[in-house]
Motif scaffolding. Structure first.
Motif, PDB file in Angstrom:
ATOM      1  N   ASP A 146      63.235  65.312  58.505  1.00 47.55           N
ATOM      2  CA  ASP A 146      61.340  65.830  59.009  1.00 47.55           C
ATOM      3  C   ASP A 146      60.285  65.452  58.210  1.00 47.55           C
ATOM      4  OD1 ASP A 146      59.311  67.898  60.063  1.00 47.55           O
ATOM      5  OD2 ASP A 146      59.476  69.419  58.132  1.00 47.55           O
ATOM      6  N   PHE A 147      60.480  64.772  56.951  1.00 44.38           N
ATOM      7  CA  PHE A 147      59.369  64.078  56.024  1.00 44.38           C
ATOM      8  C   PHE A 147      59.202  62.901  56.653  1.00 44.38           C
ATOM      9  CE2 PHE A 147      61.692  65.882  52.852  1.00 44.38           C
ATOM     10  CZ  PHE A 147      61.068  66.555  52.161  1.00 44.38           C
ATOM     11  N   TYR A 148      57.750  62.580  56.896  1.00 39.59           N
ATOM     12  CA  TYR A 148      57.228  61.483  57.259  1.00 39.59           C
ATOM     13  C   TYR A 148      58.208  60.731  55.941  1.00 39.59           C
ATOM     14  CZ  TYR A 148      53.097  63.348  60.116  1.00 39.59           C
ATOM     15  OH  TYR A 148      52.030  64.047  60.694  1.00 39.59           O
ATOM     16  N   SER A 149      58.878  59.553  56.544  1.00 36.89           N
ATOM     17  CA  SER A 149      59.442  58.094  56.394  1.00 36.89           C
ATOM     18  C   SER A 149      58.472  57.562  55.130  1.00 36.89           C
ATOM     19  CB  SER A 149      59.228  57.301  57.221  1.00 36.89           C
ATOM     20  OG  SER A 149      58.772  56.498  58.468  1.00 36.89           O
ATOM     21  N   ALA A 150      56.837  57.986  55.320  1.00 35.50           N
ATOM     22  CA  ALA A 150      55.925  57.292  54.256  1.00 35.50           C
ATOM     23  C   ALA A 150      56.260  57.771  52.847  1.00 35.50           C
ATOM     24  CB  ALA A 150      55.460  56.628  54.774  1.00 35.50           C
ATOM     25  N   ALA A 377      53.974  66.396  53.621  1.00 33.28           N
ATOM     26  CA  ALA A 377      54.541  65.525  53.528  1.00 33.28           C
ATOM     27  C   ALA A 377      55.830  65.741  55.332  1.00 33.28           C
ATOM     28  CB  ALA A 377      55.533  64.905  52.571  1.00 33.28           C
ATOM     29  N   ARG A 378      55.975  66.643  55.398  1.00 33.04           N
ATOM     30  CA  ARG A 378      56.343  66.931  56.336  1.00 33.04           C
ATOM     31  C   ARG A 378      55.505  66.737  57.888  1.00 33.04           C
ATOM     32  NH1 ARG A 378      61.953  69.073  55.870  1.00 33.04           N
ATOM     33  NH2 ARG A 378      62.252  69.285  53.221  1.00 33.04           N
ATOM     34  N   VAL A 379      56.308  66.762  59.202  1.00 25.29           N
ATOM     35  CA  VAL A 379      56.462  66.044  60.000  1.00 25.29           C
ATOM     36  C   VAL A 379      55.720  68.243  60.130  1.00 25.29           C
ATOM     37  CG1 VAL A 379      55.952  65.539  62.314  1.00 25.29           C
ATOM     38  CG2 VAL A 379      57.058  64.327  60.833  1.00 25.29           C
TER      39      VAL A 379
END
Length: 455
Positions: A146-150, A377-379
């Motif tokens: 669920d985190f954005y990868s960056a 930082a999570r989608v």
């Protein structure tokens, strides 16, 4: 689901980010999605009669807020884990982290790393693999994917996930709408180019009160010799497809770096008198006092600049937020993620990992966003409805920025010598901006020194 901007993504390699995502997925499968309820005995999380005590070494900008507001919220669910958060000034923090991780008697269970510190901290061998060594205590619903990868990649090094994003940030542009209205200009957005932005600048140096003296300026940002000052021209360069290092970790500075440095230096022409000595605080104060039309700074200052009447003269109706201007490839943005990592020598790893997970979980992040103004930082957080009206433009701008950062690989150099590399960039940036050295000479000197440093 929020709308997306018009620019196109998918230009550059994603090897580093993909590595983090692959490791995350594989780890969850191997761990069998261990749940908090399936964790070892309650002794690891303490009891009412015998609570567990953990300590966290934090940046002092966040320590008091976390101790006073976040820890009590955490203890509603885990009352038998006592958390002490010690703050340390930014300039002292990396050295203290390194001493802590390389020592034999740990004082801290959890350490906090700025965006470019994880490689150096991991080199001590003192960090825990969060997707391998603590699987048995990982919540079933933690959801690494669920985190954005960056932002997740900020805590990864050499294929191992050592940290998780706890205080995400992004270099962004805040703008005062009333200045643009007075100048008869459209508001900037993620599609505003650098050429368009610079064409706006002369009109934004204004006499707003009509007394014949200039009292408003076009821009405020970092200009002084400081490790964060190069992030401004790095963002300009990255948005134009440039880079500090190539895929082999070798310096790749060249014409795009020279042009970006020149643009950064030229911003002084539209900044208030004395701005060449500005770093974080000065542009922030100038913007909050209504003296600056645009500010390039860390986006988490938005709440204190547009919402909180105790820190700003402005209101959310007056303040816009967007990325830095668009280069030839992407909008401009720059990742600034604080990650939490576990000290391998800790005797309370289960309790420490429980606290870190709670803080960075979907629930914990949502609580921090609403109550502390933290950037998510999570989608899932950014795709949910904003809990307050003022967060709606922030959510949109941040979603655009995370995607731009991923595509343009907009972050400080990632290698064990990262901090030293950034200092080299800062030293020569500090010569170019006040006019002591031409940009092309500075870039040549940067390239040589970084090459000598990293071999």
């Amino acid at each position: 689901m929020m709308q997306h901007s018009r620019w196109h993504l998918g230009r550059r390699r994603r090897a580093l980010l993909a590595t983090g995502a692959t490791v995350a997925a594989a780890s969850l499968i191997l761990a069998g999605c261990a749940s908090s309820s399936a964790a070892p005995s309650a002794g690891g999380l303490g009891t009412a009669e015998d609570p567990v005590e953990i300590t966290l070494l934090s940046n002092d900008a966040y320590a008091s807020q976390w101790q006073d507001q976040l820890v009590p919220e955490f203890q509603k669910e885990f009352p038998n884990i006592k958390v002490t958060i010690d703050g340390v000034p930014y300039n002292d923090q990396l050295a203290k982290n390194m001493l802590e991780l390389s020592g034999t008697r740990p004082a801290y269970d959890v350490v906090m790393a700025d965006d470019n510190w994880i490689p150096q901290m991991a080199s001590t061998g003192g960090l825990v693999d969060l997707q391998g060594e603590v699987d048995q205590w990982t919540f079933e619903d933690y959801d690494w994917d669920d985190f954005y990868s960056a932002p997740l990649a900020a805590g990864e090094w050499d294929g191992v996930q050592y940290g998780v994003p706890a205080r995400s940030n992004m270099l962004m542009m805040l703008y005062n709408k009333s200045h643009f209205d007075a100048a008869g200009l459209d508001y900037p957005d993620e599609n505003t180019t650098w050429d368009e932005f610079m064409q706006m600048m002369p009109a934004l140096v204004q006499d707003l009160d009509g007394d014949g003296a200039t009292d408003a300026w076009g821009v405020g940002t970092y200009f002084v010799r400081d490790s964060l000052t190069p992030t401004i021209w790095q963002t300009i360069m990255d948005s134009n497809g440039g880079a500090i290092l190539n895929e082999d970790g070798e310096p790749e500075l060249g014409k795009k770096a020279v042009e970006a440095l020149k643009i950064h230096a030229s911003l002084l022409d539209f900044a208030p008198p004395g701005a060449k000595s500005w770093q974080f605080t000065e542009p922030l104060e100038g913007f909050r006092q209504g003296k600056i039309a645009t500010m390039f700074n860390w986006g988490s200052v938005y709440r204190g600049s547009a919402v909180d009447p105790t820190t700003t003269t402005l209101t959310a109706d007056q303040v816009g937020i967007t990325t830095l201007p668009h280069g030839t490839e992407t909008p401009g943005a720059h990742r600034g993620v604080w990650s939490l990592a576990l000290n391998k020598k800790s005797e309370n790893l289960e309790a420490a990992w429980t606290f870190v997970q709670w803080m960075t979980s979907k629930k914990g992040e949502a609580w921090q966003v609403e109550n502390l103004g933290v950037f998510p930082a999570r989608v899932s957080t950014l795709e949910a409805d904003a809990p307050t009206d003022w967060l709606e433009p922030v959510y949109y701008a941040l979603d655009v920025a995370w995607r731009a950062v991923e595509d343009g690989e907009m972050w400080r150099p990632r290698l064990v010598e990262s901090d030293a590399v950034q200092q080299i960039l800062a030293d020569y940036t500090g010569e170019v901006i006040p006019g002591n050295m031409p940009a092309d000479e500075a870039v040549n000197k940067m390239t040589k020194e970084i090459t000598d440093l990293v071999g």
